[in-house]
Design an enzyme around this catalytic site. Structure first.
Site, short mmCIF file in Angstrom:
data_model
loop_
_atom_site.label_atom_id
_atom_site.label_comp_id
_atom_site.label_asym_id
_atom_site.label_seq_id
_atom_site.Cartn_x
_atom_site.Cartn_y
_atom_site.Cartn_z
N GLN A 178 0.91 -1.20 -0.01
CA GLN A 178 -0.03 -0.10 0.12
C GLN A 178 0.92 1.20 -0.05
OE1 GLN A 178 -3.19 0.24 -0.29
NE2 GLN A 178 -3.59 -1.93 -0.34
N GLY A 224 2.27 1.80 -3.30
CA GLY A 224 1.29 1.97 -4.38
C GLY A 224 1.24 0.92 -5.60
N GLU A 261 0.58 -23.61 4.78
CA GLU A 261 0.45 -24.08 6.14
C GLU A 261 -0.77 -24.33 6.45
OE1 GLU A 261 2.87 -25.24 8.17
OE2 GLU A 261 4.33 -24.51 6.97
N THR A 296 -4.92 -23.50 5.43
CA THR A 296 -5.44 -22.16 5.34
C THR A 296 -5.81 -21.48 6.84
OG1 THR A 296 -7.69 -23.11 5.02
CG2 THR A 296 -6.69 -22.62 2.84
N SER A 297 -5.83 -20.37 6.67
CA SER A 297 -6.10 -19.80 7.90
C SER A 297 -7.37 -20.06 8.63
CB SER A 297 -6.09 -18.10 7.94
OG SER A 297 -5.06 -17.86 7.51
N GLU A 298 -8.54 -20.28 7.68
CA GLU A 298 -9.57 -20.65 8.37
C GLU A 298 -9.82 -22.11 9.18
OE1 GLU A 298 -12.40 -18.60 8.85
OE2 GLU A 298 -11.09 -17.24 7.89
#
Length: 64
Positions: A18, A21, A45, A47-49
């Site tokens: 960010q 840009g 590794e 998924t985060s869920e």
């Protein structure tokens, strides 16, 4: 730790992108690789869920 590390890495890479840009997406800059690697770390590794579900399952077995 896997979940925390992957999430923090993703946030840091996203903020760096960010700041730079659109130029951060250019392959000539290392930020592009960091951002790509951060995204794959969340998948590689598990998924985060899935990590969140594993943590919740272990906590519920331990405390309930």
């Amino acid at each position: 730790m896997k979940l925390f590390g992957a999430e923090v890495y993703n946030r840091v890479a996203d903020k760096a992108l960010q700041v730079r840009g659109g130029i951060g997406y250019i392959v000539d800059y290392p930020i592009e690789r960091y951002y790509r690697d951060a995204r794959i770390a969340r998948i590689y590794e598990r998924t985060s869920e899935i990590q969140k579900n594993i943590i919740a399952g272990r906590l519920s077995k331990e405390y309930f």
